[in-house]
Design a protein around this motif. Sequence first.
Motif, mmCIF file in Angstrom:
data_model
loop_
_atom_site.group_PDB
_atom_site.id
_atom_site.type_symbol
_atom_site.label_atom_id
_atom_site.label_comp_id
_atom_site.label_asym_id
_atom_site.label_seq_id
_atom_site.Cartn_x
_atom_site.Cartn_y
_atom_site.Cartn_z
ATOM 1 N N GLY A 126 0.809 -1.220 0.000
ATOM 2 C CA GLY A 126 0.000 0.000 0.000
ATOM 3 C C GLY A 126 0.840 1.267 0.000
ATOM 4 O O GLY A 126 0.787 2.056 -0.943
ATOM 5 N N ASP A 130 1.701 4.054 -3.072
ATOM 6 C CA ASP A 130 1.448 5.490 -2.904
ATOM 7 C C ASP A 130 2.695 6.299 -3.266
ATOM 8 O O ASP A 130 2.608 7.338 -3.917
ATOM 9 N N ASN B 141 -1.921 -6.672 -4.067
ATOM 10 C CA ASN B 141 -2.921 -6.087 -3.192
ATOM 11 C C ASN B 141 -2.208 -5.104 -2.283
ATOM 12 O O ASN B 141 -0.998 -5.207 -2.092
ATOM 13 N N ARG B 142 -2.930 -4.169 -1.723
ATOM 14 C CA ARG B 142 -2.270 -3.212 -0.823
ATOM 15 C C ARG B 142 -1.692 -3.898 0.414
ATOM 16 O O ARG B 142 -0.819 -3.370 1.076
ATOM 17 N N LYS B 207 -7.583 -2.566 -3.372
ATOM 18 C CA LYS B 207 -7.721 -2.319 -1.934
ATOM 19 C C LYS B 207 -8.554 -3.386 -1.244
ATOM 20 O O LYS B 207 -8.553 -3.494 -0.033
ATOM 21 N N SER B 210 -7.753 -6.485 2.001
ATOM 22 C CA SER B 210 -6.474 -6.354 2.706
ATOM 23 C C SER B 210 -6.699 -6.241 4.209
ATOM 24 O O SER B 210 -7.763 -5.915 4.662
#
Lengths: 153, 210
Positions: A126, A130, B141-142, B207, B210
Motif C-alpha cells: 500500500g 502510494d 494487493n495493498r 484495496k 487487505s
Amino acid sequence: MGKFKKKTKAEISIPTSALPDIIFMLLFFFMVTTVLREQDLLVEQKLPQATQLQKLEKKSLISYLFVGKPKNVSLYGSEPRIQANDVLINTKDIVLWVNQEKDKLGEAERDQITISMKADREVKMGPISDIQFELREADARKLMYASTGKVEN
Amino acid sequence: MARKKSRMSTEVSTGSMADIAFLLLIFFLVTTTIASDKGILNILPPKQDPNVPPPDIKKNERNIFNILVNANDQLLVEGEYLDNTESLSDDVKAFILNFGIPDSEYAELYNGLPATLKAKSNKDPSSSDHPGEAVVSIKTNRGTSYERYLEVLDQVKRAYFEIYAERVGITADQYRALTGKSASEKDLQDRGKEGIPMAISIAEPDKIGS
C-alpha cells in the motif's frame, strides 16, 4: 638415510620491517572506501533479498528514500514512514522533495534522476504504491528497489 | 643556556608504529560500510493526465501473463495457484518465447535465436503470439508484503535477463553487469534485447481484502 639432513640450518626469521607499510596500505584502502554514514536512520531497515541486481553507474544522480517502521515508535507510531534526508516526511511531500533533489543536479541531468528506494521488507505494498504514484507525479520515473544479494542455490 | 641538557638520542622509536596503524585499521574496518547501490531497476509509467482518460488497450488475453499476489502473499499465476516462485521464471520464459502466431518480422527473429532458446518455444496457440506482444502483468494487493512483490519481480526480470544473455552467449550475471559505456558493451546489450522488450506491467494494487 641421512639424506634429508644435509642442508645447513639457515636462520629463519620473517622480516617484519615492512609490516607497518603493509598495514598502512590496508589502512589507506579502508579510509578511501569507507563512507561514514551521513544520515541517522529513523526507520528500520532490513532490505529484501533479490538475485537480479543491477548497479547504477552515476552516484550523483541517485537520491535515497528510506521506508520502514519508525525506530522511535512512541514518537512516530508504528505505521511505515518515509525518510528523506534527515526527516520523516509524508507521502504528499514527496513531489516537493523530488523537486528539491532535482534542483541540486545540473540542467541536463535533471530528467535522469534515479530514486533508490530502500524499503524494509516488512512494509506492505500500500505505502509503496502510494510512493510510486507520487514519484510519477513528480516525473522521477527511474526507481530502484534497493536490495541485497541472495545466494542462488 | 638552553643547551645545557646533554643530547640524548633523538630518534623517534618506530616500533609501535605498526600497533598504531593496526588500531586505526581496525577502527576503519569496523566502521566501514561499503556503499551498496545495488537493486532492481524499474521504470515507472508516465503520469496520467486527469483530463485524458486512460487509453483503452485492446490486447488478447493470451498475450498477457497474469501474476496475482493477494494480501496473504499467495500467488495466482495464469489462473493457477502457486506455492513458491521457484518455477515462475521458467514459466515466464516459456510464455515469452512461445511464438504462437509470429508475423514475418518475428519469424525471422525466431530463426536467429540459438537452438537452446528455440527449444523453449511451444508454439501454443493459447499462449503469446510473439515476444513483441507478450506482456507480463503483476498485480498486487495493498496488503501484499514488499518482500513478496520484489521476489516476483525478481523472477520475472530473471527470465528476461536469461533470455537476453543466452542470445548473445554470455551468462545472465555478465549481461546484467554490462554498463553500455563502451561501444562493444552497448552492442551486446542491444543485440540481447532487440525485438524482445522487457514488458512488465505493474498494475495499481487493489484495496479489497487487505
